[in-house]
Design a protein around this motif. Structure first.
Motif, PDB file in Angstrom:
ATOM      1  N   LEU A 542       0.830  -1.203   0.000  1.00  0.00           N
ATOM      2  CA  LEU A 542       0.000   0.000   0.000  1.00  0.00           C
ATOM      3  C   LEU A 542       0.862   1.249   0.000  1.00  0.00           C
ATOM      4  N   LEU A 543       1.917   1.250   0.803  1.00  0.00           N
ATOM      5  CA  LEU A 543       2.833   2.393   0.836  1.00  0.00           C
ATOM      6  C   LEU A 543       3.472   2.614  -0.534  1.00  0.00           C
ATOM      7  N   LEU A 544       3.933   1.537  -1.161  1.00  0.00           N
ATOM      8  CA  LEU A 544       4.562   1.648  -2.476  1.00  0.00           C
ATOM      9  C   LEU A 544       3.561   2.106  -3.534  1.00  0.00           C
ATOM     10  N   GLN A 545       2.316   1.674  -3.410  1.00  0.00           N
ATOM     11  CA  GLN A 545       1.282   2.127  -4.352  1.00  0.00           C
ATOM     12  C   GLN A 545       1.102   3.636  -4.270  1.00  0.00           C
ATOM     13  N   MET A 546       0.993   4.150  -3.052  1.00  0.00           N
ATOM     14  CA  MET A 546       0.806   5.590  -2.871  1.00  0.00           C
ATOM     15  C   MET A 546       2.050   6.363  -3.306  1.00  0.00           C
ATOM     16  N   TYR A 547       3.214   5.813  -3.032  1.00  0.00           N
ATOM     17  CA  TYR A 547       4.481   6.415  -3.448  1.00  0.00           C
ATOM     18  C   TYR A 547       4.559   6.489  -4.968  1.00  0.00           C
ATOM     19  N   GLY A 548       4.226   5.394  -5.643  1.00  0.00           N
ATOM     20  CA  GLY A 548       4.274   5.357  -7.100  1.00  0.00           C
ATOM     21  C   GLY A 548       3.277   6.309  -7.736  1.00  0.00           C
ATOM     22  N   LYS A 549       2.087   6.421  -7.149  1.00  0.00           N
ATOM     23  CA  LYS A 549       1.074   7.328  -7.696  1.00  0.00           C
ATOM     24  C   LYS A 549       1.537   8.773  -7.596  1.00  0.00           C
ATOM     25  N   CYS A 550       2.185   9.103  -6.484  1.00  0.00           N
ATOM     26  CA  CYS A 550       2.702  10.458  -6.309  1.00  0.00           C
ATOM     27  C   CYS A 550       3.793  10.762  -7.339  1.00  0.00           C
ATOM     28  N   LEU A 551       4.665   9.785  -7.596  1.00  0.00           N
ATOM     29  CA  LEU A 551       5.699   9.961  -8.620  1.00  0.00           C
ATOM     30  C   LEU A 551       5.077  10.150 -10.005  1.00  0.00           C
ATOM     31  N   ALA A 552       3.995   9.404 -10.284  1.00  0.00           N
ATOM     32  CA  ALA A 552       3.323   9.535 -11.582  1.00  0.00           C
ATOM     33  C   ALA A 552       2.732  10.931 -11.751  1.00  0.00           C
ATOM     34  N   ILE A 553       2.171  11.502 -10.688  1.00  0.00           N
ATOM     35  CA  ILE A 553       1.625  12.852 -10.767  1.00  0.00           C
ATOM     36  C   ILE A 553       2.738  13.864 -11.040  1.00  0.00           C
ATOM     37  N   LYS A 554       3.923  13.598 -10.499  1.00  0.00           N
ATOM     38  CA  LYS A 554       5.074  14.469 -10.756  1.00  0.00           C
ATOM     39  C   LYS A 554       5.679  14.237 -12.141  1.00  0.00           C
ATOM     40  N   LYS A 555       5.131  13.285 -12.873  1.00  0.00           N
ATOM     41  CA  LYS A 555       5.585  12.925 -14.227  1.00  0.00           C
ATOM     42  C   LYS A 555       6.982  12.298 -14.237  1.00  0.00           C
ATOM     43  N   GLU A 556       7.357  11.692 -13.120  1.00  0.00           N
ATOM     44  CA  GLU A 556       8.597  10.909 -13.066  1.00  0.00           C
ATOM     45  C   GLU A 556       8.218   9.463 -13.407  1.00  0.00           C
ATOM     46  N   TYR A 557       7.914   9.241 -14.671  1.00  0.00           N
ATOM     47  CA  TYR A 557       7.255   8.006 -15.085  1.00  0.00           C
ATOM     48  C   TYR A 557       8.134   6.770 -14.913  1.00  0.00           C
ATOM     49  N   TYR A 558       9.396   6.868 -15.261  1.00  0.00           N
ATOM     50  CA  TYR A 558      10.269   5.701 -15.157  1.00  0.00           C
ATOM     51  C   TYR A 558      10.418   5.250 -13.694  1.00  0.00           C
ATOM     52  N   THR A 559      10.628   6.213 -12.814  1.00  0.00           N
ATOM     53  CA  THR A 559      10.743   5.880 -11.385  1.00  0.00           C
ATOM     54  C   THR A 559       9.415   5.355 -10.846  1.00  0.00           C
ATOM     55  N   ALA A 560       8.313   5.967 -11.310  1.00  0.00           N
ATOM     56  CA  ALA A 560       6.991   5.530 -10.854  1.00  0.00           C
ATOM     57  C   ALA A 560       6.729   4.086 -11.260  1.00  0.00           C
ATOM     58  N   ILE A 561       7.086   3.737 -12.516  1.00  0.00           N
ATOM     59  CA  ILE A 561       6.881   2.357 -12.980  1.00  0.00           C
ATOM     60  C   ILE A 561       7.698   1.384 -12.143  1.00  0.00           C
ATOM     61  N   LYS A 562       8.930   1.749 -11.825  1.00  0.00           N
ATOM     62  CA  LYS A 562       9.777   0.881 -11.006  1.00  0.00           C
ATOM     63  C   LYS A 562       9.155   0.649  -9.628  1.00  0.00           C
ATOM     64  N   VAL A 563       8.672   1.707  -9.013  1.00  0.00           N
ATOM     65  CA  VAL A 563       8.067   1.593  -7.676  1.00  0.00           C
ATOM     66  C   VAL A 563       6.763   0.803  -7.742  1.00  0.00           C
ATOM     67  N   LEU A 564       5.947   1.044  -8.763  1.00  0.00           N
ATOM     68  CA  LEU A 564       4.657   0.363  -8.876  1.00  0.00           C
ATOM     69  C   LEU A 564       4.828  -1.126  -9.168  1.00  0.00           C
TER      70      LEU A 564
END
Length: 659
Positions: A542-564
């Motif tokens: 759950l923590l990683l899901q919320m972390y990844g969603k926040c990265l996606a909103i910041k448009k850090e897509y590559y990092t967001a995909i890795k976290v998700l």
């Protein structure tokens, strides 16, 4: 004199520990993420460190160790749970944190076993427990009448829990216990010698020492407390609207009445006499038929009361059985349900097994709403077999013969107290999730261990005493070294629990801060806090899901995909799939985006948002036929809960396709 002071200190320490454990249900910390739940867990783990300190001192004064079959089975279950989690090739949670949690409750088990040796405190513990339930009930009633706020925006009554379900599960155990206590005290007050054919109570309860002043009659206090608890619970339980709690209360109370059916107190409380002009066999058949009819009517009424919720749980159970089929013996390990359920639900609907009603009710549950299924999913049929054997021994007809409490005439049948409470919570657990609530776990363990004291001891270890000039000198020192080794090991375990608990506490505070930053759209600060929280609470889906969603909103897509993708190892949800799809689409990987959106649709067919995103993807990539097909689905899709967001999505697509 020295022994008396030592006993008083020991009693005071045990009393303090019991109080600390029982008040865990009131602990709330708003500085933590989901502090209503996690604060209680951290509190109990902190108390377990204190208990370890007590046990380290206690072990040097112990002279005899009594072990029974339940102790061996519990230790076997403990090893099985730790082993499954430790040796699992695909751990779905932080193994260290989970093993520490298992050790915490094993420590509580050892402490509660010590309480069973002092029979004088038994009814004091029960009285204290009922008073905690009364305090919760009073809080619930104040919430119900709007005097104080509940802890959930949608429900008027929650006690100090996050919704009415756990609140109802916590207080429901008190109803059959209070009813049993009432029958016992009423029997004592009206017949001090024989009730039926059994010498039931022939001396006052030792609760007297717990009362203010030695002249207070402990039995009258307990009787009044039992009556008060029964009235308060009958006023509160209906307001919780928890069918599982109602059913648990009914079954628990029927069990108590059945156990006391041959006693005079039952005839006094239920003076109805039925005169039927049939023979005994026909009378029994008529009574059995009437009981079955009442049971079916009650179950049908409960089903119709909130039919949508019941259908949703039936779907969860069906999908859970699919998970059990794939790993029947060993199970998935702790966290396996969270990591895999949503994917299995997607497969369920893709295969065409899901009905239209199930598609409307499908969601993302964090629990199977059945603790028997949870045990089978996490620890396989092997783990469930061990738990079943423990239950059969504890509730077997001859399980109490030879137990410590069984030898005390005035407490001989007090095992009904613990059995009735455990039966109520067991029935409740078939439709809910009491294992997710730390306070309920600890109270279940307390009742179970007090019931264990009725089981016969199968082995007694006598510890040699130092006697100068005797041959026992060398064995004594050998045993002292063993005690020192155990004490050192306990100290290391306590240190590990403390460090893990502190790390979790810091991580939950960071998680809460990051969530607040996210709410205020301070995404840079939110990402920084999420990263810090992830260091302290690793492998939390759950923590990683919320972390990844926040990265996606910041448009850090590559990092967001890795976290998700990391989050998918520990937690399956449509939110992860939707966010992954958006990231892939932003990077131009349309096939990956399509696959993620379709998976999200299959996970929760009732949702509009993934359908909308997939339709937009097809439209933007010039796949007009597919886009038109999904637009048609959205136009005629049944709406479960109307909202402005759904209206806006439909209006936007209508404008696109009307052009």
């Amino acid at each position: 004199m020295h022994q008396t002071i030592s006993n008083k200190i020991n009693f005071a320490t045990q009393f303090l520990i019991i109080v600390l454990l029982m008040i865990s249900c009131f602990v709330i910390d708003y500085s933590l993420f989901n502090g209503i739940v996690y604060a209680k867990e951290i509190w109990i783990q902190a108390v377990s460190v204190f208990i370890l300190g007590y046990l380290i001192i206690y072990i040097f004064n112990i002279k005899v160790i009594n072990i029974n079959i339940i102790d061996l089975l519990v230790f076997t279950l403990f090893l099985w749970m730790v082993g499954i989690d430790f040796f699992n090739m695909e751990p779905y949670r932080n193994s260290k944190s989970h093993i520490i949690n298992i050790i915490t409750y094993f420590i509580l088990y050892l402490f509660f076993r010590l309480l069973g040796k002092d029979i004088r405190r038994l009814y004091g513990i029960i009285a204290m427990y009922l008073m905690v339930i009364v305090a919760q009930v009073i809080i619930g009633l104040l919430q119900l009448y709007g005097i104080i706020n509940s802890y959930h925006t949608l429900f008027p009554i929650t006690g100090t829990f996050h919704n009415p379900g756990p609140f109802a599960g916590f207080i429901v155990i008190g109803l059959p216990i209070a009813l049993t206590l009432f029958f016992i005290t009423k029997s004592y007050g009206e017949n001090k010698h024989n009730i039926g054919q059994i010498s039931y109570i022939n001396e006052p309860f030792t609760i007297r020492k717990w009362c203010i002043g030695k002249r207070v009659n402990g039995n009258k206090v307990l009787k009044f407390l039992a009556q008060f608890v029964i009235v308060m619970l009958l006023l509160t339980l209906p307001a919780t609207k928890s069918r599982a709690a109602w059913l648990g209360a009914i079954v628990g109370c029927l069990f108590v009445i059945w156990k006391f059916k041959d006693y005079k107190v039952i005839r006094q409380c239920f003076p109805i006499k039925l005169k039927i002009g049939f023979n005994k066999n026909l009378q029994r058949l008529a009574i059995a038929t009437l009981i079955l009819f009442i049971v079916f009517v009650v179950i049908g009424g409960f089903y119709k009361f909130k039919q949508g919720s019941a259908d949703g749980r039936l779907l969860i159970w069906q999908v859970s059985f699919e998970m059990i089929k794939d790993k029947p013996l060993l199970g998935w390990g702790q966290g396996g349900f969270d990591a895999n359920y949503a994917n299995y639900q997607a497969d369920w609907f893709k295969s065409g097994k899901g009905t239209a009603a199930q598609k409307m009710m499908a969601g993302m549950p964090e629990t199977p709403f059945n603790e028997v299924l949870r045990i089978a999913i996490n620890y396989g049929l092997t783990g469930m077999f061990i738990v079943s054997i423990i239950g059969l021994i504890l509730f077997g007809g001859r399980s109490g013969k030879g137990g410590i409490l069984e030898k005390i005439p005035s407490l001989k049948h007090s095992r009904i107290l613990f059995q009735s409470g455990l039966i109520s919570i067991f029935i409740f657990s078939l439709f809910s999730y009491p294992f997710d609530v730390p306070s309920i776990r600890s109270q279940m363990l307390l009742l179970l261990v007090l019931l264990v004291n009725f089981s016969s001891n199968i082995y007694t270890v006598k510890i040699p005493i130092l006697r100068l000039g005797k041959k026992k000198l060398i064995p004594f020192f050998l045993f002292v070294n063993f005690k020192i080794g155990v004490a050192v090991f306990a100290f290391i375990v306590g240190l590990a629990i403390y460090r893990t608990n502190m790390s979790k506490y810091i991580g939950l505070r960071e998680w809460n801060e990051s969530y607040l930053y996210y709410q205020y759209m301070a995404y840079d600060a939110s990402v920084e806090s999420y990263n810090e929280a992830n260091l302290h609470i690793p492998k939390n889906g759950l923590l990683l899901q919320m972390y990844g969603k926040c990265l996606a909103i910041k448009k850090e897509y590559y990092t967001a995909i890795k976290v998700l993708l990391e989050a998918k190892r520990f937690y399956s949800s449509s939110i992860i799939e939707i966010t992954l799809g958006q990231c892939y689409e932003a990077l131009g990987e349309n096939d990956m985006a399509e696959s993620a959106f379709i998976q999200a649709i299959n996970m929760e067919p009732v949702k509009f948002y993934p359908l909308y995103l997939l339709t937009k993807l097809y439209y933007d990539t010039d796949q007009k036929e597919k886009a038109f097909e999904f637009w048609e689905k959205i136009k005629y899709k049944q709406i479960k809960i109307p909202s402005m967001a759904i209206r806006q999505m439909k209006d936007e697509l209508n404008q696109l396709f009307e052009k």
